[in-house]
Design a protein around this motif. Structure first.
Motif, short mmCIF file in Angstrom:
data_model
loop_
_atom_site.label_atom_id
_atom_site.label_comp_id
_atom_site.label_asym_id
_atom_site.label_seq_id
_atom_site.Cartn_x
_atom_site.Cartn_y
_atom_site.Cartn_z
N ARG A 185 0.82 -1.21 0.00
CA ARG A 185 0.00 0.00 0.00
C ARG A 185 0.85 1.26 0.00
N ASP A 186 2.02 1.18 0.64
CA ASP A 186 2.91 2.34 0.69
C ASP A 186 3.43 2.68 -0.70
N VAL A 187 3.82 1.66 -1.43
CA VAL A 187 4.31 1.87 -2.80
C VAL A 187 3.18 2.37 -3.68
N GLN A 188 2.01 1.79 -3.54
CA GLN A 188 0.86 2.21 -4.35
C GLN A 188 0.51 3.68 -4.07
N ALA A 189 0.54 4.07 -2.81
CA ALA A 189 0.23 5.46 -2.45
C ALA A 189 1.26 6.41 -3.03
N ALA A 190 2.53 6.05 -2.93
CA ALA A 190 3.59 6.90 -3.48
C ALA A 190 3.44 7.04 -4.99
N ARG A 191 3.19 5.94 -5.65
CA ARG A 191 3.00 5.98 -7.11
C ARG A 191 1.85 6.92 -7.48
N ALA A 192 0.74 6.77 -6.76
CA ALA A 192 -0.44 7.60 -7.06
C ALA A 192 -0.18 9.07 -6.78
N ALA A 193 0.75 9.36 -5.85
CA ALA A 193 1.07 10.75 -5.51
C ALA A 193 2.17 11.32 -6.41
N GLY A 194 2.72 10.50 -7.31
CA GLY A 194 3.81 10.97 -8.17
C GLY A 194 5.12 11.10 -7.40
N MET A 195 5.33 10.22 -6.43
CA MET A 195 6.47 10.31 -5.53
C MET A 195 7.30 9.03 -5.63
N PRO A 196 8.62 9.12 -5.63
CA PRO A 196 9.44 7.91 -5.59
C PRO A 196 9.13 7.08 -4.35
N ALA A 197 9.19 5.75 -4.52
CA ALA A 197 8.86 4.83 -3.44
C ALA A 197 10.04 3.92 -3.13
N ILE A 198 10.37 3.81 -1.85
CA ILE A 198 11.42 2.92 -1.40
C ILE A 198 10.80 1.91 -0.45
N ALA A 199 11.02 0.63 -0.73
CA ALA A 199 10.43 -0.43 0.08
C ALA A 199 11.44 -0.95 1.09
N ALA A 200 10.98 -1.18 2.32
CA ALA A 200 11.84 -1.61 3.42
C ALA A 200 11.75 -3.13 3.59
N ARG A 201 12.77 -3.82 3.14
CA ARG A 201 12.76 -5.28 3.22
C ARG A 201 12.83 -5.78 4.67
N TYR A 202 13.36 -4.96 5.58
CA TYR A 202 13.50 -5.35 6.98
C TYR A 202 12.18 -5.25 7.74
N GLY A 203 11.13 -4.70 7.11
CA GLY A 203 9.87 -4.44 7.79
C GLY A 203 8.98 -5.65 7.91
N TYR A 204 7.69 -5.41 8.14
CA TYR A 204 6.76 -6.49 8.42
C TYR A 204 6.32 -7.24 7.15
N LEU A 205 6.13 -6.51 6.06
CA LEU A 205 5.89 -7.05 4.71
C LEU A 205 4.56 -7.76 4.52
N GLY A 206 4.01 -8.38 5.54
CA GLY A 206 2.73 -9.06 5.38
C GLY A 206 2.88 -10.38 4.66
N ASP A 207 1.74 -10.92 4.18
CA ASP A 207 1.76 -12.23 3.54
C ASP A 207 1.28 -12.16 2.09
N GLY A 208 1.44 -11.00 1.48
CA GLY A 208 1.01 -10.84 0.09
C GLY A 208 2.14 -11.11 -0.88
N GLU A 209 2.17 -10.34 -1.98
CA GLU A 209 3.18 -10.53 -3.00
C GLU A 209 4.57 -10.23 -2.46
N PRO A 210 5.59 -10.90 -3.01
CA PRO A 210 6.97 -10.61 -2.59
C PRO A 210 7.31 -9.14 -2.85
N ILE A 211 8.16 -8.60 -2.02
CA ILE A 211 8.51 -7.18 -2.09
C ILE A 211 9.09 -6.81 -3.45
N GLU A 212 9.76 -7.73 -4.10
CA GLU A 212 10.36 -7.44 -5.41
C GLU A 212 9.31 -7.15 -6.48
N ARG A 213 8.06 -7.52 -6.23
CA ARG A 213 6.99 -7.32 -7.21
C ARG A 213 6.15 -6.08 -6.92
#
Length: 235
Positions: A185-213
């Motif tokens: 959701r963080d990446v999606q929000a940044a994209r929608a705002a026209g802002m670069p997005a950086i994903a934190a691999r050390y974070g919680y990540l959840g059980d959805g798609e792999p962070i690389e996707r």
């Protein structure tokens, strides 16, 4: 070659960086221990064993919905969900800054941003009732240039409104800000705002798609990587 190195070769951050915005849970601070403790108090009250933190940590970024799904086996469709949600939130509010800590590297990164004159702030889906005291408990309330919670704007992430509101308050154009988060959701929000997005691999990540996707511009394994990645230099 690692995924992060490959992405760095293709992506260049805005220069100069106008602001760095962080998600809170799982990105800037490890809030999972206090969130899990609230769920476990509910379980123990009902005669059930406490669950290990490792089981609850991955869903900490999803708030009450995720934690109640794993910790109490109920989802929003369950007739008891709303009552359990209120109980959980009350439990969490009573002890939300006991075991919560900044992630490794956060303090030195924030120091570096401030020395360089780069604004920083927090944009989280955690409502202000909880987000503000957590930031206070971490000693960051007076330092953050902005705090936008899940109820600050009409729409939480992945809607871009919270990120755009943070940029408005900081008087920084969205394309000159960078958002760091540990959830799709963080990446999606940044994209929608026209802002670069950086994903934190050390974070919680959840059980959805792999962070690389997720489609982030960059993936980091440690917060201090941002100093080099964003070319943060003392002013």
């Amino acid at each position: 070659m690692s995924q992060a190195v490959m992405r760095t070769a293709r992506w260049r951050p805005p220069q100069p960086v106008g602001a760095v915005l962080f998600d809170l849970d799982g990105t800037l601070a490890d809030t999972a221990p206090d969130l899990a403790a609230a769920v476990n108090r509910m379980r123990v009250r009902r005669g059930r064993d406490a669950l290990p933190l490792e089981l609850l940590r991955p869903v900490a970024s999803h708030g009450a919905r995720g934690l109640l799904r794993v910790g109490m086996d109920v989802g929003p469709e369950h007739p008891d969900f709303e009552g359990l949600k209120r109980e959980f939130l009350d439990e969490y509010e009573r002890a939300l800054a006991v075991h919560t800590r900044l992630f490794d590297g956060a303090s030195s990164l924030l120091d570096a941003l401030e020395r360089a004159g780069v604004a920083w702030g927090v944009v989280t889906n955690k409502v202000m009732r909880f987000a503000a005291p957590v930031l206070e408990g971490l000693g960051l309330a007076a330092r953050a240039g902005v705090l936008v919670g899940g109820d600050t704007t009409p729409h939480p992430k992945p809607h871009p409104a919270p990120l755009l509101e943070a940029c408005r308050r900081l008087q920084v154009p969205a394309h000159r800000a960078v958002y760091v988060g540990d959830d799709l959701r963080d990446v999606q929000a940044a994209r929608a705002a026209g802002m670069p997005a950086i994903a934190a691999r050390y974070g919680y990540l959840g059980d959805g798609e792999p962070i690389e996707r997720w489609g982030a511009d960059e993936i980091i394994d440690h917060l201090e990587e941002l100093v080099t990645l964003l070319h943060i230099k003392p002013s």
